[in-house]
Scaffold this active site. Structure first.
Site, PDB file in Angstrom:
ATOM      1  N   SER A 146       0.816  -1.205   0.000  1.00  0.00           N
ATOM      2  CA  SER A 146       0.000   0.000   0.000  1.00  0.00           C
ATOM      3  C   SER A 146       0.855   1.262   0.000  1.00  0.00           C
ATOM      4  O   SER A 146       1.742   1.384  -0.842  1.00  0.00           O
ATOM      5  CB  SER A 146      -0.951  -0.071   1.200  1.00  0.00           C
ATOM      6  OG  SER A 146      -2.120   0.618   0.935  1.00  0.00           O
TER       7      SER A 146
ATOM      8  N   LYS B 104       4.267   1.972  -2.323  1.00  0.00           N
ATOM      9  CA  LYS B 104       4.714   3.162  -3.074  1.00  0.00           C
ATOM     10  C   LYS B 104       6.149   3.469  -2.637  1.00  0.00           C
ATOM     11  O   LYS B 104       7.032   3.788  -3.434  1.00  0.00           O
ATOM     12  CB  LYS B 104       3.819   4.378  -2.765  1.00  0.00           C
ATOM     13  CG  LYS B 104       2.297   4.151  -2.892  1.00  0.00           C
ATOM     14  CD  LYS B 104       1.507   5.428  -2.588  1.00  0.00           C
ATOM     15  CE  LYS B 104       0.093   5.217  -2.033  1.00  0.00           C
ATOM     16  NZ  LYS B 104      -0.876   4.549  -2.848  1.00  0.00           N
TER      17      LYS B 104
ATOM     18  N   TRP C 186      -9.740   0.332  -5.736  1.00  0.00           N
ATOM     19  CA  TRP C 186      -9.189   1.641  -5.339  1.00  0.00           C
ATOM     20  C   TRP C 186      -7.756   1.799  -5.854  1.00  0.00           C
ATOM     21  O   TRP C 186      -7.322   2.877  -6.229  1.00  0.00           O
ATOM     22  CB  TRP C 186      -9.249   1.726  -3.810  1.00  0.00           C
ATOM     23  CG  TRP C 186      -8.829   3.011  -3.173  1.00  0.00           C
ATOM     24  CD1 TRP C 186      -7.779   3.184  -2.310  1.00  0.00           C
ATOM     25  CD2 TRP C 186      -9.451   4.292  -3.294  1.00  0.00           C
ATOM     26  NE1 TRP C 186      -7.720   4.489  -1.891  1.00  0.00           N
ATOM     27  CE2 TRP C 186      -8.733   5.186  -2.473  1.00  0.00           C
ATOM     28  CE3 TRP C 186     -10.554   4.765  -4.008  1.00  0.00           C
ATOM     29  CZ2 TRP C 186      -9.070   6.538  -2.353  1.00  0.00           C
ATOM     30  CZ3 TRP C 186     -10.890   6.118  -3.892  1.00  0.00           C
ATOM     31  CH2 TRP C 186     -10.152   6.977  -3.079  1.00  0.00           C
TER      32      TRP C 186
ATOM     33  N   HIS D  60      -7.600  -5.709  -0.585  1.00  0.00           N
ATOM     34  CA  HIS D  60      -6.366  -4.985  -0.289  1.00  0.00           C
ATOM     35  C   HIS D  60      -5.732  -5.601   0.966  1.00  0.00           C
ATOM     36  O   HIS D  60      -6.266  -5.455   2.074  1.00  0.00           O
ATOM     37  CB  HIS D  60      -6.792  -3.533  -0.011  1.00  0.00           C
ATOM     38  CG  HIS D  60      -5.663  -2.571   0.101  1.00  0.00           C
ATOM     39  ND1 HIS D  60      -4.877  -2.226  -0.970  1.00  0.00           N
ATOM     40  CD2 HIS D  60      -5.211  -1.845   1.161  1.00  0.00           C
ATOM     41  CE1 HIS D  60      -3.990  -1.325  -0.580  1.00  0.00           C
ATOM     42  NE2 HIS D  60      -4.167  -1.090   0.712  1.00  0.00           N
TER      43      HIS D  60
HETATM   44  C1  GCU Z   1      -5.412   4.778   1.506  1.00  0.00           C
HETATM   45  C2  GCU Z   1      -4.804   5.503   0.338  1.00  0.00           C
HETATM   46  C3  GCU Z   1      -3.946   4.590  -0.522  1.00  0.00           C
HETATM   47  C4  GCU Z   1      -2.946   3.848   0.329  1.00  0.00           C
HETATM   48  C5  GCU Z   1      -3.634   3.179   1.494  1.00  0.00           C
HETATM   49  C6  GCU Z   1      -2.684   2.569   2.527  1.00  0.00           C
HETATM   50  O1  GCU Z   1      -6.355   3.856   1.043  1.00  0.00           O
HETATM   51  O2  GCU Z   1      -5.839   6.085  -0.387  1.00  0.00           O
HETATM   52  O3  GCU Z   1      -3.266   5.330  -1.509  1.00  0.00           O
HETATM   53  O4  GCU Z   1      -2.222   2.941  -0.447  1.00  0.00           O
HETATM   54  O5  GCU Z   1      -4.389   4.117   2.211  1.00  0.00           O
HETATM   55  O6  GCU Z   1      -1.513   2.827   2.544  1.00  0.00           O
HETATM   56  O7  GCU Z   1      -3.175   1.859   3.396  1.00  0.00           O
END
Ligand code: GCU
Length: 427
Positions: free
Chosen positions: A264, A268, A355, A405
């Site tokens: 998540s 990144k 998402w 997710h």
């Molecule tokens: C939120 C956010 C995502 C991210 C995620 C996380 O959903 O919008 O971009 O990846 O949190 O890190 O849990």
């Protein structure tokens, strides 16, 4: 189907639709028409024809575009870290592993900020051992129920699920995310695991840069990063590089076989860490989505505007220019994947994680492939998005698994297979 069941499904659909933030698209037919920047065409026009030109010219060009407009530049100042082994046990987990907890002083001084690196190394393989490294969300104590693991004292996000109410981790959080870290499987496969709490580097508290690592690098009078300077993701990635500085000094760790991974927002971060620091041998993104592996121009699921609004501290301020204006950005995320070349990189999606735009994540791997071909390597072998649970393994790997997710055993099984394929270690 009974009337009750139909009504239930109807209610589920309605509540899903109502729960969606306004302006978020989940319809493939509504993905805008877009043109991606060509990773091989240089800013001044010519097309890259060989790997040397990529290495010497185009790669640095793309890297600095991402620095300037997406993640922000981390300080150039070279830090000579210092560290201390604060705890170790050569025979933990019934003799399966050696545990070390290493305090890394991030600006080289004991009075300065530090992060704790929790490391398990397999005892059954000859050292130095290859290693997975990833940041965690709530403290090292959450990845395994092991009373010896130090509980982070850094600021943590409050969580109803984990009973955290005052931004401090508790004993009750021991092992709460163990399901996402199959440590025994990793060790039995001949790999070590290292993890660090991301808040030790920079607390993930919205919009504030008065704590964490940033202030230690401010010019006199500066109170926040300039528009092209590091946001939180770049800071977390910088922390991963400091962990790598330590791995280079630890004779038990095969520092040229370190695999960086993350889930998540930390996926990144793993991608950005792999881009800026070529010492990471393999890079893995788990459900990283917008600002990670997913193409921004598709604006499917989370968008640039949405992420910059909800998490204004993650990227550099310059990234705001591309809110509802993705086409103007000189890069897109396939170019981030391309920055890993010729190193192996793996992108994983989850079918229900719309998402994060699974298709957009796959397409990044596909459009990064021409860069791998410059090196005589096959990037992503699949031309079309693979079916669920059908991993594709080239020098770029990809899978989409069923479910939400998350990080699952299935994901880890693929990562270990992918690492086995690409790392020439004996186990
Ligand atoms: C939120 C956010 C995502 C991210 C995620 C996380 O959903 O919008 O971009 O990846 O949190 O890190 O849990």
């Amino acid at each position: 189907m009974s009337g009750k069941a139909t009504f239930f499904i109807f209610l589920c659909i309605i509540s899903f639709v109502l729960a969606q933030p306004e302006g978020i698209n989940y319809d493939e037919a509504k993905v805008p028409v877009f043109e991606l920047p060509d990773p091989l065409v240089m800013l001044d026009g010519p097309k890259v024809q060989d790997s040397q030109t990529w290495i010497d010219k185009r790669r640095p060009e793309i890297l600095s575009l991402f620095e300037e407009f997406v993640y922000g530049k981390a300080p150039e100042k070279k830090i000579k870290i210092t560290f201390e082994i604060v705890e170790s046990d050569p025979l933990t987990l019934n003799g399966l592993a050696t545990r070390k907890q290493v305090r890394v002083y991030l600006i080289g001084k004991k009075e300065g900020p530090f992060m704790d690196v929790l490391i398990y190394l397999p005892n059954k393989v000859e050292k130095p051992a290859p290693l997975f490294v990833g940041l965690n969300f709530y403290g090292n104590q959450t990845v395994i129920d092991d009373p010896a693991v130090l509980i982070t004292k850094s600021w943590v996000r409050n969580s109803d699920q984990y009973g955290i109410t005052d931004h401090q981790a508790t004993q009750a959080t021991r092992g709460v995310s163990a399901r996402r870290w199959p440590i025994k499987t990793i060790l039995e496969s001949g790999y070590g695991l290292a993890t660090i709490y991301y808040g030790d580097i920079d607390p993930d508290d919205e919009g504030k840069f008065d704590n964490g690592i940033h202030p230690y690098f401010y010019q006199e009078g500066q109170t926040q990063p300039a528009p092209d300077e590091w946001g939180a993701i770049a800071a977390w990635a910088w922390g991963l590089s400091r962990a790598m500085d330590y791995f280079e000094k630890d004779e038990d760790i095969a520092h040229e076989q370190v695999i960086v991974l993350g889930h998540s927002r930390l996926g990144k971060t793993a991608l950005w860490a792999g881009a800026v620091d070529e010492r990471f041998a393999i890079v893995i993104s788990n459900n990283s989505g917008c600002g990670g592996a997913a193409l921004s121009r598709r604006a499917f699921g989370e968008t640039v505007k949405r992420i910059n609004t909800s998490f204004p501290h993650w990227f550099c301020d310059n990234f705001n220019q591309y809110n509802d204006n993705e086409n103007a950005c000189p890069v897109d995320q396939h170019m981030l994947i391309a920055l890993m070349a010729p190193r192996p990189v793996y992108v994983a999606s989850a079918e229900e994680d719309l998402w994060a735009d699974p298709r957009g994540e796959f397409l990044s791997t596909k459009y990064a492939s021409p860069v791998y071909e410059l090196f005589g390597l096959q990037g992503m072998p699949a031309q079309e998005m693979p079916d669920v649970s059908q991993p594709a393994f080239g020098t770029i790997g990809y899978h989409v698994r069923p479910g939400k997710h998350d990080v699952t055993d299935y994901d880890w099984d693929q990562y270990i297979k992918f690492a086995n394929k690409h790392l020439s270690h004996t186990k």
